[in-house]
Design a protein around this motif. Structure first.
Motif, PDB file in Angstrom:
ATOM      1  N   ARG A  12       0.846  -1.201   0.000  1.00  0.00           N
ATOM      2  CA  ARG A  12       0.000   0.000   0.000  1.00  0.00           C
ATOM      3  C   ARG A  12       0.877   1.247   0.000  1.00  0.00           C
ATOM      4  NH1 ARG A  12      -3.028   3.807   2.613  1.00  0.00           N
ATOM      5  NH2 ARG A  12      -5.268   3.733   2.244  1.00  0.00           N
ATOM      6  N   HIS A  13       0.955   1.909  -1.152  1.00  0.00           N
ATOM      7  CA  HIS A  13       1.684   3.171  -1.292  1.00  0.00           C
ATOM      8  C   HIS A  13       0.826   4.143  -2.084  1.00  0.00           C
ATOM      9  CE1 HIS A  13       5.400   1.397   0.136  1.00  0.00           C
ATOM     10  NE2 HIS A  13       5.318   0.453  -0.784  1.00  0.00           N
ATOM     11  N   LEU A  14       0.866   5.393  -1.708  1.00  0.00           N
ATOM     12  CA  LEU A  14       0.247   6.438  -2.500  1.00  0.00           C
ATOM     13  C   LEU A  14       1.119   6.666  -3.731  1.00  0.00           C
ATOM     14  CD1 LEU A  14      -2.105   8.448  -2.509  1.00  0.00           C
ATOM     15  CD2 LEU A  14      -0.597  10.070  -1.360  1.00  0.00           C
TER      16      LEU A  14
ATOM     17  N   ALA B 125       8.876   5.040  -1.377  1.00  0.00           N
ATOM     18  CA  ALA B 125       8.832   4.656   0.033  1.00  0.00           C
ATOM     19  C   ALA B 125      10.273   4.651   0.524  1.00  0.00           C
ATOM     20  CB  ALA B 125       8.183   3.288   0.220  1.00  0.00           C
ATOM     21  N   GLY B 126      10.646   5.719   1.211  1.00  0.00           N
ATOM     22  CA  GLY B 126      12.029   5.836   1.655  1.00  0.00           C
ATOM     23  C   GLY B 126      12.966   5.903   0.454  1.00  0.00           C
TER      24      GLY B 126
ATOM     25  N   GLY C   6      13.289   2.276 -11.569  1.00  0.00           N
ATOM     26  CA  GLY C   6      13.247   2.317 -10.126  1.00  0.00           C
ATOM     27  C   GLY C   6      14.428   1.682  -9.451  1.00  0.00           C
ATOM     28  N   THR C   7      14.351   1.664  -8.134  1.00  0.00           N
ATOM     29  CA  THR C   7      15.412   1.077  -7.317  1.00  0.00           C
ATOM     30  C   THR C   7      14.983  -0.245  -6.687  1.00  0.00           C
ATOM     31  OG1 THR C   7      14.694   2.342  -5.389  1.00  0.00           O
ATOM     32  CG2 THR C   7      16.420   3.325  -6.779  1.00  0.00           C
TER      33      THR C   7
END
Length: 133
Positions: free
Chosen positions: A20-22, A79-80, A131-132
């Motif tokens: 769950r991420h915005l 996220a971070g 992405g990472t």
């Protein structure tokens, strides 16, 4: 690490798009300037389709429709230190079955959305992943 379609999707990447991420969706206004808004989104790595449910009269939907037959968009989450961006071609789908499928996926990732008879789904045919994760 930057990923471009069609490299193999890692378990970390798949998990990141299920957590769950915005997210942030970037569309372009008719004058070419970017329009960025927070959204809930889902990504199906089998079909390569990301989905964003929305009210049919929203600015993001109007931007996609103005760019018909398809709009170049970016969908990101962070996220971070972990982040991922999906780029692709967006279209608006009003078909009730497509909207129901998007709502089902949204409910799995986030929560059941409120009832909205004007709901549509922005479907993004992903052409690049970065992405990472």
């Amino acid at each position: 690490m930057t990923l471009h379609v069609p490299p193999t999707i890692t378990a970390d990447f798949r998990d990141f798009w299920q957590e769950r991420h915005l997210c942030l969706l970037v569309t372009h206004r008719p004058d070419g300037t970017p329009h960025q808004v927070p959204v809930g989104a889902t990504y199906d790595d089998v079909s390569g389709i990301a989905r964003v449910i929305s009210h049919g009269a929203s600015k993001k939907v109007r931007n996609v429709l103005a760019a018909a037959p398809g709009a170049r968009v970016a969908l990101s989450q962070v996220a971070g230190r972990r982040w991922s961006t999906l780029e692709g071609i967006a279209t608006v789908n009003r078909d009730p079955q497509a909207v129901a499928e998007a709502v089902r996926r949204y409910t799995e990732r986030y929560r059941e959305p409120r009832v909205n008879p004007e709901r549509v789904v922005i479907e993004i045919a992903v052409t690049r992943r970065m992405g990472t994760v």
